[in-house]
Design a protein around this motif. Structure first.
Motif, PDB file in Angstrom:
ATOM      1  N   VAL A  55      -9.712   5.367  -3.607  1.00 30.14           N
ATOM      2  CA  VAL A  55      -8.577   4.438  -3.557  1.00 30.14           C
ATOM      3  C   VAL A  55      -7.630   4.794  -2.414  1.00 30.14           C
ATOM      4  CG1 VAL A  55      -6.504   3.702  -4.782  1.00 30.14           C
ATOM      5  CG2 VAL A  55      -8.689   3.774  -5.978  1.00 30.14           C
ATOM      6  N   LEU A  79       1.615   2.107  -3.509  1.00 31.43           N
ATOM      7  CA  LEU A  79       0.369   2.521  -4.152  1.00 31.43           C
ATOM      8  C   LEU A  79       0.046   3.978  -3.840  1.00 31.43           C
ATOM      9  CD1 LEU A  79      -2.294   1.876  -5.681  1.00 31.43           C
ATOM     10  CD2 LEU A  79      -3.250   1.157  -3.475  1.00 31.43           C
ATOM     11  N   LEU A  80       0.187   4.371  -2.580  1.00 29.24           N
ATOM     12  CA  LEU A  80      -0.084   5.758  -2.203  1.00 29.24           C
ATOM     13  C   LEU A  80       0.946   6.704  -2.816  1.00 29.24           C
ATOM     14  CD1 LEU A  80      -1.112   5.314   1.542  1.00 29.24           C
ATOM     15  CD2 LEU A  80      -2.586   5.862  -0.392  1.00 29.24           C
ATOM     16  N   ALA A 124      -6.910   2.633   1.074  1.00 31.61           N
ATOM     17  CA  ALA A 124      -5.547   2.213   1.417  1.00 31.61           C
ATOM     18  C   ALA A 124      -5.140   2.756   2.781  1.00 31.61           C
ATOM     19  CB  ALA A 124      -4.574   2.698   0.348  1.00 31.61           C
ATOM     20  N   LEU A 145       0.799  -1.226   0.000  1.00 28.62           N
ATOM     21  CA  LEU A 145       0.000   0.000   0.000  1.00 28.62           C
ATOM     22  C   LEU A 145       0.833   1.278   0.000  1.00 28.62           C
ATOM     23  CD1 LEU A 145      -2.936  -0.946   2.402  1.00 28.62           C
ATOM     24  CD2 LEU A 145      -2.794  -1.088  -0.088  1.00 28.62           C
TER      25      LEU A 145
END
Length: 372
Positions: free
Chosen positions: A277, A246-247, A281, A243
Motif C-alpha cells: 500500500v 493515507l501515508l 502510494a 495520499l
C-alpha cells in the motif's frame, strides 16, 4: 584474582544498566503521550513538533520570497497584502495569476518527493533508497519523452505520459523484486538496474527526436517550475490531499517495519499489505510530482535524511520529510532566481548540483560507518 574479575564484571553490568536507564529516561523526556476522553492516545515528540513547525514556517517564508522575486519585485509585506486581497489590479495579476501557481506547485511537488523518499528509504531500510536511484524518475522521463517524440503531445499529454511511465515502471520493479513479498535490498538492486536501462531508453529517444523535439525534451528533463499555471496546481493538490493522509496513517506501521519483518509481524503489523500500500502510494506521488515539474533530482533523497537529523527522532518522519521537501524545493527555486536571474537556471539543475554533493557526502559517511 577471580574476585577482582567478578567485581569488575559487576561494575560493568551496573554501568550498562545505568546507561540503559538513562537512555530510556531521555526517550521518555523527549516523548509526551496525550490521551483523549475516548480512550485514544497520541505520542508527541516536542523536538519533532517544533522542527515541523519551523520547517513549515521556512517553506511559507520561501514561498513569499519567491512570489516577490522576478522582473517586478515586491517586498514580503506587499506580497502578503496582495495575497490577503490588497494591492492594485496589476499587482493582483502578477501575484495571483503568474507567481502563486508556481509557488504552490513547488510546495506540493517538494512535499510529494519528500514523503515518497521517506517511504522508499524506510521500506528498503537504506538511505540511498529514493526515486532518483531506484528508476522511478527515469520511468516517468521515458513516458514523457515517448509522448514528445512520437506523438508531439501538448503539456497535458506529456504529464499523462509521465504518470503512466512512472506507474508502469513501479509495477515492473514490484514484479521483478517480488519473492514472497518485497524486501529491501532486492528492491533497491532491481530499482538500480531498471533505472540504468530506462536511462538508456531516454538517450535512445533523444537520438530519434528532431532538433525541436530534442530541445523540448531536454528542457522538460532538467526539471523546472517556470510557467506553471493553475491547471498544473490541481492534479498534485488532489493527489497529495488523498495520499499524504493515507501515508501518515501508516506511520506507526512503517516505524515497526524498520525493526524487521518478523518484529513488525509480532507487533500485529500486516507486513506484506502495508508494504504494498505505501509503495503504491509513494509511486503515484512521485509520478504525479514528476509530471507537474519534471524529474527534479535529489529532493526525495536528501529531504528525509535532513528531516531525521533535525528531529532526532527514529522512524520514517513522514510529515517532517514532506515539509523539508517543500522548503528545499521552493528555497532552491528562489536561490536560482536570485543567483542567476529570473528563469535563467531551472531549479532541477541547482538541486542536481547540490544533491550530487550531498550524495557523495552520504556515501562517504555510510562507508566510514561500515554499512556499504
Amino acid at each position: 584474582m577471580s574476585a577482582t574479575v567478578k567485581s569488575g564484571q559487576e561494575t560493568e553490568q551496573r554501568r550498562t544498566k545505568g546507561a540503559r536507564r538513562g537512555r530510556r529516561a531521555g526517550a521518555a523526556r523527549r516523548t509526551r503521550t496525550v490521551r483523549t476522553k475516548g480512550g485514544l492516545s497520541l505520542r508527541l515528540e516536542p523536538r519533532a513538533l517544533w522542527t515541523g513547525l519551523l520547517l513549515l514556517a521556512l517553506a511559507l517564508a520561501a514561498g513569499v520570497a519567491l512570489i516577490g522575486s522576478g522582473d517586478y519585485p515586491m517586498t514580503p509585506a506587499e506580497v502578503i497584502a496582495t495575497l490577503t486581497g490588497g494591492g492594485d489590479a496589476g499587482r493582483q495579476f502578477v501575484v495571483q495569476d503568474l507567481r502563486l501557481p508556481r509557488v504552490l506547485v513547488g510546495l506540493l511537488v517538494g512535499a510529494a518527493f519528500g514523503i515518497a523518499g521517506a517511504v522508499f528509504q524506510t521500506v528498503s531500510r537504506n538511505p540511498l533508497g529514493s526515486p532518483d536511484v531506484l528508476g522511478f524518475a527515469q520511468g516517468s522521463s521515458v513516458g514523457a519523452l515517448v509522448v514528445i517524440v512520437f506523438f508531439q503531445g501538448g503539456g497535458f499529454a506529456v504529464a499523462a505520459g509521465a504518470v503512466v511511465g512512472g506507474l508502469v515502471t513501479g509495477l515492473g520493479i514490484f514484479l521483478l523484486a517480488w519473492q514472497r513479498g518485497i524486501h529491501g535490498y532486492r528492491f533497491v538492486l532491481v530499482g538500480i538496474g531498471a533505472g540504468a536501462m530506462l536511462y538508456a531508453m531516454v538517450l535512445y529517444l533523444l537520438t530519434k527526436a528532431n532538433i525541436v523535439e530534442a530541445t523540448r525534451a531536454t528542457t522538460w528533463m532538467t526539471g523546472s517550475l517556470n510557467g506553471r499555471d493553475w491547471s498544473q496546481v490541481w492534479p498534485p493538490a488532489a493527489v497529495c490531499a488523498v495520499l499524504v493522509p493515507l501515508l501518515l496513517c501508516h506511520g506507526r506501521a512503517l516505524r515497526m517495519l524498520e525493526m524487521g519483518d518478523d518484529a513488525a509481524a509480532a507487533l500485529g503489523v500486516r507486513v506484506g499489505r502495508v508494504r504494498v500500500v505505501v509503495l503504491i502510494a509513494a509511486v503515484v506521488l512521485v509520478s504525479v510530482a514528476t509530471a507537474a515539474a519534471g524529474p527534479i533530482s535529489f529532493v526525495a533523497l536528501s529531504a528525509p535524511q535532513l528531516a531525521r537529523r533535525l528531529t532526532g527522532s527514529p522512524g520514517p518522519n513522514l510529515l517532517p520529510s514532506a515539509l523539508m521537501g517543500a522548503a528545499l524545493l521552493v528555497a532552491a527555486d528562489w536561490s536560482s532566481q536570485r543567483l542567476f536571474g529570473a528563469d535563467q537556471l531551472p531549479v532541477g539543475v541547482l538541486t542536481g548540483v547540490l544533491g550530487g554533493g550531498y550524495l557523495l557526502w552520504l556515501l562517504a559517511t555510510e562507508r566510514r560507518a561500515g554499512r556499504i
